[in-house]
Scaffold this motif. Sequence first.
Motif, PDB file in Angstrom:
ATOM      1  N   ASN A 110      34.371  28.024  85.258  1.00  0.00           N
ATOM      2  CA  ASN A 110      35.717  28.394  84.807  1.00  0.00           C
ATOM      3  C   ASN A 110      35.860  29.920  84.695  1.00  0.00           C
ATOM      4  O   ASN A 110      36.414  30.431  83.717  1.00  0.00           O
ATOM      5  CB  ASN A 110      36.008  27.746  83.457  1.00  0.00           C
ATOM      6  N   PHE A 111      35.316  30.599  85.683  1.00  0.00           N
ATOM      7  CA  PHE A 111      35.443  32.060  85.797  1.00  0.00           C
ATOM      8  C   PHE A 111      34.692  32.833  84.698  1.00  0.00           C
ATOM      9  O   PHE A 111      34.949  34.004  84.502  1.00  0.00           O
ATOM     10  CB  PHE A 111      36.912  32.490  85.840  1.00  0.00           C
ATOM     11  N   SER A 112      33.811  32.168  84.008  1.00  0.00           N
ATOM     12  CA  SER A 112      32.989  32.876  83.024  1.00  0.00           C
ATOM     13  C   SER A 112      31.791  33.480  83.764  1.00  0.00           C
ATOM     14  O   SER A 112      31.039  32.770  84.422  1.00  0.00           O
ATOM     15  CB  SER A 112      32.519  31.886  81.958  1.00  0.00           C
ATOM     16  N   VAL A 113      31.656  34.795  83.647  1.00  0.00           N
ATOM     17  CA  VAL A 113      30.628  35.498  84.425  1.00  0.00           C
ATOM     18  C   VAL A 113      29.362  35.675  83.581  1.00  0.00           C
ATOM     19  O   VAL A 113      29.433  36.069  82.417  1.00  0.00           O
ATOM     20  CB  VAL A 113      31.138  36.886  84.865  1.00  0.00           C
ATOM     21  N   THR A 114      28.219  35.348  84.180  1.00  0.00           N
ATOM     22  CA  THR A 114      26.931  35.549  83.504  1.00  0.00           C
ATOM     23  C   THR A 114      26.094  36.550  84.302  1.00  0.00           C
ATOM     24  O   THR A 114      26.012  36.457  85.535  1.00  0.00           O
ATOM     25  CB  THR A 114      26.188  34.215  83.377  1.00  0.00           C
ATOM     26  N   TYR A 115      25.508  37.475  83.569  1.00  0.00           N
ATOM     27  CA  TYR A 115      24.691  38.520  84.192  1.00  0.00           C
ATOM     28  C   TYR A 115      23.219  38.300  83.841  1.00  0.00           C
ATOM     29  O   TYR A 115      22.892  37.867  82.731  1.00  0.00           O
ATOM     30  CB  TYR A 115      25.103  39.896  83.670  1.00  0.00           C
ATOM     31  N   TYR A 116      22.367  38.659  84.788  1.00  0.00           N
ATOM     32  CA  TYR A 116      20.923  38.537  84.567  1.00  0.00           C
ATOM     33  C   TYR A 116      20.274  39.898  84.782  1.00  0.00           C
ATOM     34  O   TYR A 116      20.485  40.546  85.826  1.00  0.00           O
ATOM     35  CB  TYR A 116      20.338  37.475  85.510  1.00  0.00           C
ATOM     36  N   SER A 117      19.498  40.310  83.800  1.00  0.00           N
ATOM     37  CA  SER A 117      18.895  41.645  83.854  1.00  0.00           C
ATOM     38  C   SER A 117      17.846  41.707  84.961  1.00  0.00           C
ATOM     39  O   SER A 117      17.331  40.659  85.393  1.00  0.00           O
ATOM     40  CB  SER A 117      18.233  41.961  82.513  1.00  0.00           C
ATOM     41  N   PRO A 118      17.506  42.901  85.406  1.00  0.00           N
ATOM     42  CA  PRO A 118      16.470  43.030  86.446  1.00  0.00           C
ATOM     43  C   PRO A 118      15.074  42.889  85.817  1.00  0.00           C
ATOM     44  O   PRO A 118      14.300  43.828  85.780  1.00  0.00           O
ATOM     45  CB  PRO A 118      16.722  44.421  87.018  1.00  0.00           C
ATOM     46  N   GLN A 119      14.797  41.729  85.286  1.00  0.00           N
ATOM     47  CA  GLN A 119      13.519  41.469  84.640  1.00  0.00           C
ATOM     48  C   GLN A 119      12.395  41.522  85.685  1.00  0.00           C
ATOM     49  O   GLN A 119      12.618  41.052  86.800  1.00  0.00           O
ATOM     50  CB  GLN A 119      13.577  40.073  83.964  1.00  0.00           C
ATOM     51  N   PRO A 120      11.216  42.043  85.398  1.00  0.00           N
ATOM     52  CA  PRO A 120      10.742  42.458  84.067  1.00  0.00           C
ATOM     53  C   PRO A 120      11.044  43.918  83.726  1.00  0.00           C
ATOM     54  O   PRO A 120      10.617  44.391  82.684  1.00  0.00           O
ATOM     55  CB  PRO A 120       9.237  42.248  84.192  1.00  0.00           C
ATOM     56  N   ARG A 121      11.774  44.647  84.601  1.00  0.00           N
ATOM     57  CA  ARG A 121      12.003  46.065  84.315  1.00  0.00           C
ATOM     58  C   ARG A 121      12.933  46.256  83.109  1.00  0.00           C
ATOM     59  O   ARG A 121      12.920  47.297  82.463  1.00  0.00           O
ATOM     60  CB  ARG A 121      12.584  46.776  85.541  1.00  0.00           C
ATOM     61  N   ALA A 122      13.790  45.271  82.881  1.00  0.00           N
ATOM     62  CA  ALA A 122      14.664  45.322  81.704  1.00  0.00           C
ATOM     63  C   ALA A 122      14.882  43.890  81.222  1.00  0.00           C
ATOM     64  O   ALA A 122      14.955  42.967  82.030  1.00  0.00           O
ATOM     65  CB  ALA A 122      15.994  45.973  82.044  1.00  0.00           C
ATOM     66  N   VAL A 123      14.978  43.734  79.922  1.00  0.00           N
ATOM     67  CA  VAL A 123      15.173  42.403  79.345  1.00  0.00           C
ATOM     68  C   VAL A 123      16.377  42.462  78.403  1.00  0.00           C
ATOM     69  O   VAL A 123      16.465  43.357  77.548  1.00  0.00           O
ATOM     70  CB  VAL A 123      13.922  41.955  78.542  1.00  0.00           C
ATOM     71  N   LEU A 124      17.271  41.516  78.596  1.00  0.00           N
ATOM     72  CA  LEU A 124      18.428  41.424  77.705  1.00  0.00           C
ATOM     73  C   LEU A 124      18.246  40.204  76.802  1.00  0.00           C
ATOM     74  O   LEU A 124      17.905  39.120  77.276  1.00  0.00           O
ATOM     75  CB  LEU A 124      19.717  41.258  78.513  1.00  0.00           C
ATOM     76  N   ARG A 125      18.468  40.418  75.525  1.00  0.00           N
ATOM     77  CA  ARG A 125      18.472  39.290  74.592  1.00  0.00           C
ATOM     78  C   ARG A 125      19.814  39.283  73.859  1.00  0.00           C
ATOM     79  O   ARG A 125      20.461  40.322  73.715  1.00  0.00           O
ATOM     80  CB  ARG A 125      17.353  39.428  73.561  1.00  0.00           C
ATOM     81  N   VAL A 126      20.196  38.110  73.373  1.00  0.00           N
ATOM     82  CA  VAL A 126      21.415  38.023  72.569  1.00  0.00           C
ATOM     83  C   VAL A 126      20.985  37.613  71.168  1.00  0.00           C
ATOM     84  O   VAL A 126      20.480  36.503  70.965  1.00  0.00           O
ATOM     85  CB  VAL A 126      22.418  37.019  73.171  1.00  0.00           C
ATOM     86  N   VAL A 127      21.165  38.527  70.214  1.00  0.00           N
ATOM     87  CA  VAL A 127      20.614  38.316  68.872  1.00  0.00           C
ATOM     88  C   VAL A 127      21.728  38.161  67.840  1.00  0.00           C
ATOM     89  O   VAL A 127      22.883  38.532  68.080  1.00  0.00           O
ATOM     90  CB  VAL A 127      19.694  39.498  68.471  1.00  0.00           C
ATOM     91  N   LYS A 128      21.343  37.611  66.712  1.00  0.00           N
ATOM     92  CA  LYS A 128      22.323  37.448  65.632  1.00  0.00           C
ATOM     93  C   LYS A 128      22.690  38.838  65.096  1.00  0.00           C
ATOM     94  O   LYS A 128      21.793  39.616  64.756  1.00  0.00           O
ATOM     95  CB  LYS A 128      21.733  36.594  64.513  1.00  0.00           C
ATOM     96  N   PRO A 129      23.948  39.148  64.973  1.00  0.00           N
ATOM     97  CA  PRO A 129      24.351  40.505  64.556  1.00  0.00           C
ATOM     98  C   PRO A 129      23.778  40.909  63.202  1.00  0.00           C
ATOM     99  O   PRO A 129      23.456  42.067  62.993  1.00  0.00           O
ATOM    100  CB  PRO A 129      25.880  40.424  64.505  1.00  0.00           C
ATOM    101  N   ASN A 130      23.647  39.958  62.301  1.00  0.00           N
ATOM    102  CA  ASN A 130      23.155  40.314  60.968  1.00  0.00           C
ATOM    103  C   ASN A 130      21.672  40.017  60.780  1.00  0.00           C
ATOM    104  O   ASN A 130      21.139  40.199  59.694  1.00  0.00           O
ATOM    105  CB  ASN A 130      23.954  39.553  59.901  1.00  0.00           C
TER     106      ASN A 130
END
Lengths: 476, 359
Positions: B273-293
């Motif tokens: 449904n047009f939701s775009v997902t990106y993938y980092s150039p692992q292992p050179r960079a790693v993206l995590r999604v963490v709890k803000p607090n």
Amino acid sequence: MSLPHIPVLRLGRSYESLDKVTIANCRNGEAVAQVSTVNAGILRKDLQKVGAARTALKKFTVAQLLEITSKAADLFLTATLPLGDKGHTQSPDDFVKTLSSTSGLPHVMVRRNMTRVHAAMSNMKTMLNGLTRGLDLTILDRGFGEQSGTKVSFYSTTQALGLVMPSNSPAVNSLWLPSIALKTPVILKPGREEPWTPYRLMQAFIAAGCPAEAFGFYPTDHEGAGEILRTCGRALIFGDKATTAQYANNPAINVHGPGYSKVLIGEDEIERWPEFIDLIAESISANGGRSCLCASAVVVPKYAAEIADALAKKIGPYTPTAPDDEKAVLSGFANAKMADYIDGAIDADLKTPGATEATAKYRNGPRKVVLDGGIYLRPTIVQCESFAHPLANREFLFPYASVVQCPQAEMLDKIGYSLVTTAITKDEAWIAQLLECRHIDRLNVGPISTMKISWDQPHEGNMFEFLYKRRSFERA
Amino acid sequence: MAIKYPPNPQVAQTELDAHVREIIQWHFSPETGSPFWLDWAKKNFDPRAEVKCFADLMQKFPHFQDEWLRDLQPEVWVPAAFKGQPFNIFETGGTTGMPKQRIGWNDYKVDYSEFAEKISDEHFPRNHYWLMMGPTGPRRLRLAIEHLANVRGCACYFLDLDPRFVKKVISNKQYDVARAYMDHVVDQAIMLLKHRKISALFTTPKLLEALAEKVNIFEAGIRGVFCGGTTMTPQYVRFIVEEVLEGKIGFYPTYGNTLMGLAASVPIKPEDNFSVTYYSPQPRAVLRVVKPNQTDTLVSYDEFGRVELTTLTKEFFMPRFLERDEAIRRSARAPYQWDGVGDVRPFGAMEKNIVEGVY
């Protein structure tokens, strides 16, 4: 059954967006419908093609479009019409209940608004006659003709009429209704809590035979609203003082801000003040005090305290009732924060010396009350010693008015802009001054409610003169 | 250059852990490491002894502070192994105050050479011409896009664009100035499209929209567009694909910045449904999604959280940097065998207005 979904209407194309807002019942928080919303980019794309929408309307004569408008009036008032794109329909009763649930207006006021809109559509021929000062409307079909022995030619000033609508009162939609008969498509951003009336009106027009291409219904954001105002050649905006001030000097935008409507009593009639209390009270409190036509100040040369007290005694005891109460006089707030803000603002300003709230002793309780989850503000009359007081010339979205004592000779210099002024006087010299007064839009002379409007006279600008211009014309 | 992806998440994790050990060894050894990290190790602990895998890294390192990139001179970041080699200085931010600076040598070429294999010849014909209508100046992107074009045998036209100026005038509510600047940029692009053969375009969503309002970009020769920027809601992506590009032009959303490199998106499927997902150039960079607090804890899949970036190259080590973005944590999707970030938007976008300027 699933929740109704109100799509975007893109000049003949129904569009379901991935971005939707849920409209909730303001009394119990239950979801009532989902509304698709779009970004300004979609509006820009569609507005590039709006010429086709006007072409679709131009295939009809004004007479045919008047016929369609009249038919649409009856459908709006009585028919079951499509509601959204998921197979839902909406009867007039459904409309009343739904609009009441999201706007806070009691059923009786919604019905009154429906009747008002219906009357505007049914009287469209009379209205156009008034707006055009009796022009033979076939001249608009041909583009030129002869009127009273003079050659006349009119051209359209725009491909579409843009509208950034409010949520406060359904009858405000009456203002754009002449546009269809005048062959001008509408590009409309509905108010956040009030998509119902414009959507139902558009469905009524379409069911009556109007081409769907003539209607743009775009729930959108602030940027989208700006795009409507910037791109449509002519537009109407409704909003508060700060919003409307931005467009005050733009001739392509007709601004509808607070009305600051008033009742003035002349020195010649002031001794008869008790006779006018009912009329003034009605001017203040009709339609839940939500209309820009509602009086928000009463200006008198003497007896201010007595008049404030009499008004307070009459409308101060008004209390909220169930939405379906046929005698309901107060409207709830769809936005609780708005009620909090107004209540707080009045209390804060009452601390400035020179004002007394006359209603407090008749209300027997706080101004802000909650009934069955609905938030209401009870009527408030404030007697102000002068126009210098911050509460003297204010307008709020509930029955509120100041009563200000001021010598008649100074009144016109001090009242400021007034959408409607009812001046109760027979003093011809003062009437002459009132007629000269440039900051009064509509003038009623004598005991006439500020709520009264005439179909054959322009209200807040002449829509015909806004959408058409006259040119010199010769044909060999 | 064919990209080799790990065959499954376990292999990806093993490769990442091995890469972490190598990078830690590199940056914290006196023979190869940078003054900043060697000094940091003296004041804190020697990660070579304690960090054996990515999980250790996440557990033992605090968040990287962006002030370090603002306040310190660039030479503190030069790994000993690169000493004496001139470097590029790239900047990010800087609308107000000192921008963040990252130095580099070849990282951008590695990232963009890899990305060059992820775009199709149909949309980005080889041996042709590109146009970059996006932020230039001290940004890594300027060189990266040219390199990307070159890798595919193409040359790239550029025009100047200063996003700091745009953000400043929008913050000052000088909308007319912002619009005039956007028109100025777009008009230059139109001029180039009119007089040169150009088939590929890098730009930001807002500029793409503005360009398409003035010219039919398909008829102008464009066959592929890749966009970088921040917020692109699913509806906005749909708008770009269906209305701006009219379904005729390839669209490749990317997410990246000077500190990370380039995260590519996976092709959108109907069920997305047009939701775009990106993938980092692992292992050179790693993206995590963490709890803000509670930033040491990941959010559950399909929930929004704050984006945290860890950069792991021999040129630059940056553990657990909290981006000013939030995103949905998405599960792995082939060919990527690690988590992705979806529907990226400015951090706190739901609570406040964020000035994104030309983005």
